[in-house]
Structure formats: C-alpha cells, structure tokens
Design a protein around this motif. Structure first.
Motif, PDB file in Angstrom:
ATOM      1  N   GLY A  39     -31.554 -35.999 -54.692  1.00 60.88           N
ATOM      2  CA  GLY A  39     -32.742 -35.727 -53.853  1.00 60.88           C
ATOM      3  C   GLY A  39     -32.475 -36.923 -52.636  1.00 60.88           C
ATOM      4  N   PHE A  40     -33.047 -36.436 -51.337  1.00 63.14           N
ATOM      5  CA  PHE A  40     -32.860 -37.422 -50.215  1.00 63.14           C
ATOM      6  C   PHE A  40     -34.436 -37.594 -49.839  1.00 63.14           C
ATOM      7  CE2 PHE A  40     -31.946 -39.104 -46.031  1.00 63.14           C
ATOM      8  CZ  PHE A  40     -30.772 -39.792 -46.246  1.00 63.14           C
ATOM      9  N   PHE A  41     -34.578 -39.151 -49.798  1.00 62.24           N
ATOM     10  CA  PHE A  41     -36.188 -39.267 -49.671  1.00 62.24           C
ATOM     11  C   PHE A  41     -36.392 -39.049 -47.942  1.00 62.24           C
ATOM     12  CE2 PHE A  41     -39.866 -42.173 -49.514  1.00 62.24           C
ATOM     13  CZ  PHE A  41     -40.487 -41.802 -50.519  1.00 62.24           C
ATOM     14  N   ASP A  42     -37.457 -38.417 -47.901  1.00 62.18           N
ATOM     15  CA  ASP A  42     -37.776 -38.021 -46.468  1.00 62.18           C
ATOM     16  C   ASP A  42     -39.188 -39.032 -46.234  1.00 62.18           C
ATOM     17  OD1 ASP A  42     -39.518 -36.798 -44.399  1.00 62.18           O
ATOM     18  OD2 ASP A  42     -38.732 -35.036 -44.620  1.00 62.18           O
ATOM     19  N   TYR A  43     -39.265 -40.026 -45.267  1.00 61.56           N
ATOM     20  CA  TYR A  43     -40.183 -40.959 -45.247  1.00 61.56           C
ATOM     21  C   TYR A  43     -41.535 -40.242 -44.601  1.00 61.56           C
ATOM     22  CZ  TYR A  43     -38.094 -44.769 -47.181  1.00 61.56           C
ATOM     23  OH  TYR A  43     -37.605 -45.930 -48.439  1.00 61.56           O
ATOM     24  N   GLU A  44     -41.292 -38.952 -43.973  1.00 58.25           N
ATOM     25  CA  GLU A  44     -42.473 -38.541 -43.152  1.00 58.25           C
ATOM     26  C   GLU A  44     -43.502 -37.878 -44.319  1.00 58.25           C
ATOM     27  OE1 GLU A  44     -42.705 -38.754 -39.850  1.00 58.25           O
ATOM     28  OE2 GLU A  44     -40.566 -40.004 -39.952  1.00 58.25           O
ATOM     29  N   THR A  45     -42.673 -37.179 -45.113  1.00 59.83           N
ATOM     30  CA  THR A  45     -43.475 -36.431 -46.231  1.00 59.83           C
ATOM     31  C   THR A  45     -43.700 -37.150 -47.583  1.00 59.83           C
ATOM     32  OG1 THR A  45     -41.565 -35.493 -47.298  1.00 59.83           O
ATOM     33  CG2 THR A  45     -42.483 -34.176 -45.535  1.00 59.83           C
ATOM     34  N   LYS A  46     -42.774 -38.474 -47.556  1.00 57.75           N
ATOM     35  CA  LYS A  46     -42.953 -39.177 -49.106  1.00 57.75           C
ATOM     36  C   LYS A  46     -42.315 -38.340 -50.192  1.00 57.75           C
ATOM     37  CE  LYS A  46     -44.791 -42.900 -46.802  1.00 57.75           C
ATOM     38  NZ  LYS A  46     -43.887 -43.769 -46.074  1.00 57.75           N
ATOM     39  N   GLN A  47     -41.377 -37.383 -49.899  1.00 60.00           N
ATOM     40  CA  GLN A  47     -40.986 -36.598 -50.927  1.00 60.00           C
ATOM     41  C   GLN A  47     -39.393 -36.594 -50.590  1.00 60.00           C
ATOM     42  OE1 GLN A  47     -43.037 -34.527 -53.218  1.00 60.00           O
ATOM     43  NE2 GLN A  47     -44.725 -35.289 -52.187  1.00 60.00           N
ATOM     44  N   ALA A 116     -42.665 -51.203 -58.865  1.00 66.63           N
ATOM     45  CA  ALA A 116     -44.014 -50.816 -58.309  1.00 66.63           C
ATOM     46  C   ALA A 116     -43.634 -50.459 -56.855  1.00 66.63           C
ATOM     47  CB  ALA A 116     -44.695 -52.216 -58.439  1.00 66.63           C
ATOM     48  N   ILE A 117     -44.685 -49.664 -56.593  1.00 68.89           N
ATOM     49  CA  ILE A 117     -44.980 -48.948 -55.054  1.00 68.89           C
ATOM     50  C   ILE A 117     -44.765 -50.389 -54.246  1.00 68.89           C
ATOM     51  CG2 ILE A 117     -46.103 -47.660 -53.406  1.00 68.89           C
ATOM     52  CD1 ILE A 117     -44.535 -45.738 -55.126  1.00 68.89           C
ATOM     53  N   ASP A 118     -43.949 -50.458 -53.306  1.00 73.60           N
ATOM     54  CA  ASP A 118     -44.113 -51.623 -52.308  1.00 73.60           C
ATOM     55  C   ASP A 118     -44.795 -50.736 -51.187  1.00 73.60           C
ATOM     56  OD1 ASP A 118     -43.540 -52.831 -49.920  1.00 73.60           O
ATOM     57  OD2 ASP A 118     -41.952 -53.797 -50.736  1.00 73.60           O
ATOM     58  N   PRO A 119     -46.056 -51.289 -50.712  1.00 72.60           N
ATOM     59  CA  PRO A 119     -47.013 -50.732 -49.883  1.00 72.60           C
ATOM     60  C   PRO A 119     -46.317 -50.618 -48.428  1.00 72.60           C
ATOM     61  CG  PRO A 119     -47.788 -52.776 -50.780  1.00 72.60           C
ATOM     62  CD  PRO A 119     -46.841 -52.673 -51.462  1.00 72.60           C
ATOM     63  N   ASP A 120     -45.594 -51.768 -48.020  1.00 74.36           N
ATOM     64  CA  ASP A 120     -44.901 -51.598 -46.699  1.00 74.36           C
ATOM     65  C   ASP A 120     -43.740 -50.390 -46.513  1.00 74.36           C
ATOM     66  OD1 ASP A 120     -46.281 -54.055 -46.202  1.00 74.36           O
ATOM     67  OD2 ASP A 120     -44.501 -55.304 -46.599  1.00 74.36           O
ATOM     68  N   ILE A 121     -43.254 -50.006 -47.577  1.00 70.03           N
ATOM     69  CA  ILE A 121     -42.166 -49.209 -47.453  1.00 70.03           C
ATOM     70  C   ILE A 121     -42.525 -47.690 -48.260  1.00 70.03           C
ATOM     71  CG2 ILE A 121     -40.308 -50.729 -46.927  1.00 70.03           C
ATOM     72  CD1 ILE A 121     -39.446 -50.680 -49.860  1.00 70.03           C
TER      73      ILE A 121
ATOM     74  N   GLY C 100     -36.776 -49.045 -47.978  1.00 70.34           N
ATOM     75  CA  GLY C 100     -36.554 -48.958 -49.340  1.00 70.34           C
ATOM     76  C   GLY C 100     -35.827 -50.189 -49.765  1.00 70.34           C
ATOM     77  N   SER C 101     -35.021 -50.121 -50.919  1.00 72.33           N
ATOM     78  CA  SER C 101     -34.348 -51.544 -51.351  1.00 72.33           C
ATOM     79  C   SER C 101     -32.815 -51.129 -51.773  1.00 72.33           C
ATOM     80  CB  SER C 101     -34.968 -51.975 -52.270  1.00 72.33           C
ATOM     81  OG  SER C 101     -35.163 -51.197 -53.530  1.00 72.33           O
ATOM     82  N   LEU C 102     -31.895 -52.159 -51.908  1.00 68.91           N
ATOM     83  CA  LEU C 102     -30.805 -52.212 -52.588  1.00 68.91           C
ATOM     84  C   LEU C 102     -30.571 -53.013 -53.627  1.00 68.91           C
ATOM     85  CD1 LEU C 102     -27.652 -51.518 -50.332  1.00 68.91           C
ATOM     86  CD2 LEU C 102     -27.451 -53.144 -51.929  1.00 68.91           C
ATOM     87  N   GLU C 103     -30.567 -52.571 -54.964  1.00 71.41           N
ATOM     88  CA  GLU C 103     -30.245 -53.321 -56.087  1.00 71.41           C
ATOM     89  C   GLU C 103     -28.517 -53.786 -56.241  1.00 71.41           C
ATOM     90  OE1 GLU C 103     -32.211 -51.424 -59.474  1.00 71.41           O
ATOM     91  OE2 GLU C 103     -33.629 -50.629 -58.095  1.00 71.41           O
ATOM     92  N   ILE C 104     -28.604 -55.134 -56.460  1.00 72.33           N
ATOM     93  CA  ILE C 104     -27.124 -55.426 -56.641  1.00 72.33           C
ATOM     94  C   ILE C 104     -27.040 -56.415 -58.079  1.00 72.33           C
ATOM     95  CG2 ILE C 104     -25.371 -57.212 -55.880  1.00 72.33           C
ATOM     96  CD1 ILE C 104     -26.281 -56.612 -53.033  1.00 72.33           C
ATOM     97  N   ASN C 105     -26.049 -56.001 -58.736  1.00 73.12           N
ATOM     98  CA  ASN C 105     -25.903 -56.704 -59.829  1.00 73.12           C
ATOM     99  C   ASN C 105     -24.713 -57.535 -59.982  1.00 73.12           C
ATOM    100  OD1 ASN C 105     -25.716 -57.332 -62.650  1.00 73.12           O
ATOM    101  ND2 ASN C 105     -24.215 -55.705 -63.090  1.00 73.12           N
TER     102      ASN C 105
END
Lengths: 128, 128, 128
Positions: A39-47, A116-121, C100-105
C-alpha cells in the motif's frame, strides 16, 4: 520463526506478540510469498492505495513490532522479486506465505514500544 | 566479515561455518557484486531457473546459515541495483564480490539448526 | 531511532556517533523518504554518478557506521519503492525523511572500526 505455505504473516506475528508478551522487536526476514498486498499512503485521502501481487521471492522483510491502543501493531516493509527477478516493494498491508517457507528473525527489544497517530503528519509514528 | 573483489560469498560463508563451528546464524549484508546468479524455483521441474547478472550494487543481502546432512547450507536472498538504480532480486544461487568490497554481518544463533526437504512442498525448510 | 519529516539521515547518524561515542554499528531501517540520492561508482572517473528521487517508501536500509580519519563515516545502501511499487536502489549519497517517519535500528559493535582507501581498488574499505 519459520512460517509455512498459507500462513498469514501479520496474524502469526500478532499471535506471537500476545502469547509471548513481546514488548517490542525488530523484524527481518525472507522467503517465498504466495500473496503480498502493498500500500502506498495517499496524504490527500489518508488511505493506502493497495496492490496485490502473487508468487514472489521475498528478498527482504524489514519491520518493527510495537503496540497501539493495547493491540499488537506490526509495521512491515518488503521487497520481492518475480520469476524474471524484477523487484517490487513498499509498505505491506498483508502477506501470505507461498509454496516453500518464510523465515523471520525476531530481535527482542526489552522496552514496550507504542505507536500513536502524530497529529502533524496524520500517520502512525513509533514513540521512543 | 569484509569480503574483497573476486571472493565467492557462498564458499567463504561455508568455510567460516566449518572453521568457527557456527551452529547457525542470521546474515545481513551489502556491497558491490561482480556477478550474481539468481534462481526462481519451478515447482513443476523442482529446479531453479537461473539468471546471472554483473556489476550491481547489492542493496541488501538477507539469509540464514544452517546445516544440511552435515554440510554447511547458507540460504541467501538478495536485492541489487544496476547503474541506473533499477533493482533485481531473488533467491541467490551464486554471488561473487565485485570491485570494492562486500560487508556481511553474521549474528550467531547458539542452537544448531538443520535444513531438511519437506516432503509436502519438495523444498528445503529450516527445522526449528 | 525514529526520524521525522525533513531529517537528514546522514547528519543525524553522524551526530549520534559523536554524541554517544559509538565505536561502530550495524544499521537497518525502513520508512518514508522525501528525497534519496543514489550514486553508482564509476571506476574510470573515481566518482559516483548521482540520481535523486523523491517520495519513496524505503523498503530497506542496510549499512554500517564506522570512522574515517577521525570523522564519522556512515555507509548506507537502500532499496525504495514508488507509488506503483517499482523499486530502485543502490549506494546512498543523501537521504531525507519524508512525510511520516523513518525507523532506524542501530546494533552497536563494541570495537572501533575504521574505513580506509584501499589502494588496489581505489575505494573506501572497512578495516577489520
């Protein structure tokens, strides 16, 4: 862990997280995939826009196991090659083992980690 | 381990398994590849259909070291990019280091692991 | 480590190496990339031919942290998929986290590791 044909990778990881009370873990793995939904995240639809592919050699599975609202929340990305060795990859929404097996290495982290959902992104982010 | 130009990755891993009596290990790695032979398993013929490619940046090597019938049995999958950054990947049948080097991280597992043919699927499966 | 949108991955890893006096480490990671610059080494010119791509799901980051001439020297390879799940990959010259974010171990190695130019091949090689 060695998963076999037909196993649902997310369901198996979630069950292991509950049964073994895993606080958090780093995941790596590889093997044969019967069905993978990226799945590729679409920031417009949040899906996530999904795509399902079949019969691939998973060349790498990278992810983390953490918890979200008290439930297991595996986060997995994968790369996989087809029968001509072209590769496809992205965020995994679903993953089912194919003919053969899929080997997963679970490196335990002793501290419980939460997403947790980051409200900024508007996306789930692992909280350290 | 840091391997150099011309090194045969499978032969080097097999030698280290014998010399250091490694019971099992998780492998990750990356570097420059002179020659990689990928194979896609054909369940009709029970053979790998091979393809050899040259001069690739190996972006990820993921695998396990285990034993089969008393012999070292590395199982490696790889993803690699060419000079235009297109990637190819799959199950590795052979791998030779190219100009530069290839870095391999060997994470030891203290329990000896064995592979055996699973009669249901006709492929080698790691026994836990 | 969890990096956020706009973070420069190389700068953040170099800062952590200095601040925590990390002798060496194995890196794995995944997440969302705003901008990735890959480079393919040209042995004629001894230069990397670069290409920058945007908005990719990083399916795998593999690398090592070591030192060179007293300075932090991260060495990272990556594979990443676009919105149609085609993948690209190679040696990373620069990497910036996307939405979004990037997770690094970071898996610490207790021995300080250094890189040095290998005169035979004209490239940086990790010294064990």
């Amino acid at each position: 862990m060695v998963l076999r044909q037909g196993d649902d990778v997310f369901a198996r990881l979630e069950a292991v997280m509950r049964d073994e009370a895993i606080p958090a873990a780093i995941i790596s793995g590889f093997g044969f995939v019967g069905k993978a939904t990226f799945g590729f995240f679409d920031y417009e639809t949040k899906q996530y826009r999904p795509k399902t592919m079949t019969d691939l050699e998973l060349t790498n599975l990278t992810g983390t196991l953490a918890w979200k609202d008290g439930e297991p929340a595996p986060h997995l990305h994968g790369t996989a090659g087809d029968d001509s060795f072209r590769t496809f990859g992205g965020h995994l929404l679903a993953l089912e083992v194919g003919r053969g097996s899929l080997e997963i290495n679970v490196l335990l982290i002793p501290t419980r980690l939460e997403r947790a959902i980051d409200p900024d992104i508007g996306a789930n982010v692992l909280q350290l």
